[in-house]
Scaffold this active site. Sequence first.
Site, PDB file in Angstrom:
ATOM      1  CE  LYS A  86      -3.792   0.495   2.615  1.00  0.00           C
ATOM      2  NZ  LYS A  86      -4.497   0.460   3.925  1.00  0.00           N
TER       3      LYS A  86
HETATM    4  C1  E4P Z   1      -7.594   1.602   4.043  1.00  0.00           C
HETATM    5  O1  E4P Z   1      -7.087   0.553   4.223  1.00  0.00           O
HETATM    6  C2  E4P Z   1      -7.524   2.763   4.952  1.00  0.00           C
HETATM    7  O2  E4P Z   1      -6.271   2.756   5.529  1.00  0.00           O
HETATM    8  C3  E4P Z   1      -8.572   2.730   6.004  1.00  0.00           C
HETATM    9  O3  E4P Z   1      -9.759   2.128   5.546  1.00  0.00           O
HETATM   10  C4  E4P Z   1      -8.859   4.092   6.570  1.00  0.00           C
HETATM   11  O4  E4P Z   1      -9.979   3.991   7.397  1.00  0.00           O
HETATM   12  P1  E4P Z   1     -10.371   5.120   8.461  1.00  0.00           P
HETATM   13  O5  E4P Z   1     -10.775   6.334   7.715  1.00  0.00           O
HETATM   14  O6  E4P Z   1     -11.509   4.495   9.220  1.00  0.00           O
HETATM   15  O7  E4P Z   1      -9.172   5.331   9.313  1.00  0.00           O
END
Ligand code: E4P
Length: 227
Positions: A86
């Site tokens: 990622k």
């Molecule tokens: C994706 O993997 C993102 O890191 C994650 O869904 C972010 O979520 P949040 O906005 O609940 O922190």
Amino acid sequence: MKLLIDDADIEKIRKIYEFYAIDGVTTNPSILAKSGRKPYEVLREIRDLLGEDAELHVQVVSSKADDMVKEGKKIVEKLGKNTYVKIPTVPEGLKAMRILHNEGYKITATAIYTPLQAYLAAKAGANYAAPYVNRIDNLGTNGIEVTRKIHDIFENNGFKTEILAASFKNSLQVLELCEYGVGAATVAPDIIEGFINNTTNVQAAVQDFTDDFEKLCGEGKTMLNCD
Ligand code: E4P
């Protein structure tokens, strides 16, 4: 639409995995920090639980492209073939995506807030682009609409990149994207558990079936022992 778990809590993941057909797990540095444990220790446990065929998405932390590339390679070396690197969709990240993509790594472009950001990620060779639905909503823009636009951009331009919709606050947001047919969604365990809601009605219906059958065949009888 693929369904992934957005968490690093091994017990929560185990519980969801036991009952539902899940395609993998996503983490980010904040999610790993919540565990309070060494990142690779937690991620190894998750990988062992998922098996080598499931997707595991792990985020780099560096801010320079060259360091992101090194981090991405180490992540995959430690966690196996179906591990997606990622990478935040910023200029340095887009550079790192291109390098890793050209070397055959699987990439998830993350922290996406706009359709054109997703377009750049697709151009850089990302396998997934992750729009942050709820965080976009919180900026006063419609996260579902942004995600649909990204879906259309990918379809209309023939990109192979899929959406991995992320940052959900409720199951309605997930439902809307499922209806639209986006590639994947990563969702927190408590929201996934809420997909089967209205449990009072569901349980009552199931109980009625059991009661009626027992009236017919006797207490404790099922289709296994009612001959
Ligand atoms: C994706 O993997 C993102 O890191 C994650 O869904 C972010 O979520 P949040 O906005 O609940 O922190």
